[in-house]
Motif scaffolding. Structure first.
Motif, short mmCIF file in Angstrom:
data_model
loop_
_atom_site.label_atom_id
_atom_site.label_comp_id
_atom_site.label_asym_id
_atom_site.label_seq_id
_atom_site.Cartn_x
_atom_site.Cartn_y
_atom_site.Cartn_z
N GLU A 139 0.82 -1.21 0.00
CA GLU A 139 0.00 0.00 0.00
C GLU A 139 0.86 1.25 0.00
OE1 GLU A 139 -3.70 1.78 2.71
OE2 GLU A 139 -2.62 -0.04 3.33
N TYR B 126 -5.89 -4.53 0.43
CA TYR B 126 -5.66 -5.08 -0.91
C TYR B 126 -6.07 -4.08 -1.99
CZ TYR B 126 -5.27 -9.72 1.33
OH TYR B 126 -4.90 -10.80 2.09
N ARG B 127 -7.24 -3.46 -1.80
CA ARG B 127 -7.73 -2.52 -2.81
C ARG B 127 -6.83 -1.30 -2.93
NH1 ARG B 127 -12.63 -4.82 -0.88
NH2 ARG B 127 -13.90 -5.60 -2.64
N ALA B 128 -6.11 -1.00 -1.87
CA ALA B 128 -5.23 0.17 -1.87
C ALA B 128 -3.82 -0.15 -2.36
CB ALA B 128 -5.16 0.78 -0.47
N ARG C 116 -0.50 -0.50 -4.23
CA ARG C 116 0.11 0.35 -5.26
C ARG C 116 1.24 -0.36 -5.99
NH1 ARG C 116 2.03 5.40 -2.28
NH2 ARG C 116 2.18 6.31 -4.38
N VAL D 63 -11.84 -8.58 -5.18
CA VAL D 63 -10.73 -7.63 -5.23
C VAL D 63 -9.89 -7.87 -6.48
CG1 VAL D 63 -8.58 -6.91 -4.11
CG2 VAL D 63 -10.63 -7.31 -2.73
N GLU E 116 -11.36 -6.33 -9.42
CA GLU E 116 -11.32 -4.86 -9.39
C GLU E 116 -9.94 -4.30 -9.66
OE1 GLU E 116 -12.88 -3.34 -5.72
OE2 GLU E 116 -14.51 -4.79 -5.72
N SER E 117 -8.91 -4.96 -9.15
CA SER E 117 -7.57 -4.39 -9.20
C SER E 117 -6.64 -5.22 -10.07
CB SER E 117 -6.97 -4.29 -7.79
OG SER E 117 -5.62 -3.87 -7.87
N PRO E 118 -6.05 -4.62 -11.09
CA PRO E 118 -5.09 -5.37 -11.93
C PRO E 118 -3.78 -5.68 -11.21
CG PRO E 118 -5.14 -3.07 -12.57
CD PRO E 118 -6.24 -3.25 -11.58
N LEU E 119 -3.55 -5.04 -10.05
CA LEU E 119 -2.31 -5.28 -9.31
C LEU E 119 -2.41 -6.47 -8.35
CD1 LEU E 119 -1.22 -1.65 -8.34
CD2 LEU E 119 -0.10 -3.18 -9.98
N VAL E 120 -3.62 -6.91 -8.05
CA VAL E 120 -3.81 -7.97 -7.06
C VAL E 120 -4.12 -9.29 -7.76
CG1 VAL E 120 -5.08 -8.71 -5.01
CG2 VAL E 120 -4.69 -6.28 -5.42
N ARG E 121 -3.39 -10.32 -7.37
CA ARG E 121 -3.61 -11.67 -7.90
C ARG E 121 -3.71 -12.64 -6.74
NH1 ARG E 121 1.72 -11.71 -10.81
NH2 ARG E 121 2.04 -9.89 -9.49
#
Length: 261
Positions: free
Chosen positions: A107, A176-178, A180, A219, A222-227
């Protein structure tokens, strides 16, 4: 492997260990009630694949000093180790409690190539976290689960109870949503952990695990950074199957390099 070097860093004595190796820096964070020794096997495997792993004892664990425990202070300890060892944009891999610290590092550090949370999902604290149960059943499950976890905590040191309170107040999915930087959440087989609970609480635990998985999948969408990934292990994939975990980590480090700014 080169000679293992151990140092004490930070205002609170934090013991960290450089396992040698060259290449991408990696910082390893253990779980609650555990120590850096959990990482010895995986650290050796990382060295063989041209990584430079450093492991550390979180405050109040292992050889590190006792001190008040909070996420902010734990993250400051991690930053102190990164500075002391001159780690350049390290991959941060944490197990359980350490995995939650790693997620919060993601984050705050957009330059991190990859943060990994190994099976650090926390505990249920609200009735809405028991998926599939009606309102009355969910409220009862929450009361009984909370009571059982409180009983487990009786007699534990205050420092460990501080850790548990921090976990219970953390909105992990908001973390997770935050994110970076690239963040990988790895889950073991939740059923293996169900053995901790008495039989009458196993359905409640399973309902919580379903809720957790659904939230995680949301999540990821929603977020391309989280797998997310799963392994057929219990709560300790780095100890139970380090070889499989190593291959998973290498794959996602490469993917993270493509995602990172």
């Amino acid at each position: 492997m080169g000679a293992i070097r151990k140092r004490v860093v930070g205002e609170v004595p934090i013991v960290a260990e450089d396992h040698g190796g060259r290449g991408q820096d990696v910082l390893l964070l253990h779980g609650g009630g555990r120590t850096r020794r959990d990482w010895d096997v995986l650290a050796g495997l990382l060295v063989s694949k041209e990584f430079r792993p450093v492991s550390m004892d979180l405050r109040g664990h292992g050889e590190s000093g006792e001190a008040p425990w909070s996420w902010r202070e734990a993250l400051a300890d991690v930053a102190a180790v990164v500075r002391e060892y001159e780690l350049h944009r390290p991959v941060i891999i944490g197990h359980s409690l350490g995995g939650m610290v790693a997620a919060q590092w993601a984050e705050e550090h957009p330059d991190c190539p990859l943060a990994v949370n190994l099976d650090g999902h926390g505990n249920p604290t609200r009735p809405d976290q028991f998926f599939g149960l009606d309102e009355a059943s969910a409220e009862q499950a929450c009361r009984e689960m909370t009571s059982f976890l409180a009983e487990m905590g009786q007699g534990l040191p205050e420092s460990f109870l501080q850790v548990m309170r921090e976990i219970d107040t953390l909105d992990l999915f908001a973390v997770y949503r935050a994110a970076r930087c690239p963040l990988l959440v790895v889950s073991g087989d939740a059923l293996a952990f169900a053995g901790v609970f008495p039989d009458h609480l196993v359905p409640a635990w399973n309902a919580y695990c379903v809720w957790t998985q659904r939230e995680l999948e949301a999540v990821v969408k929603e977020s391309p950074l989280v797998r997310e990934a799963s392994l057929p292990t219990g709560h300790d994939p780095h100890v139970e199957d380090p070889d499989t975990l190593l291959h998973l980590l290498i794959e996602h480090v490469r993917q993270g390099e493509r995602l990172a700014p």
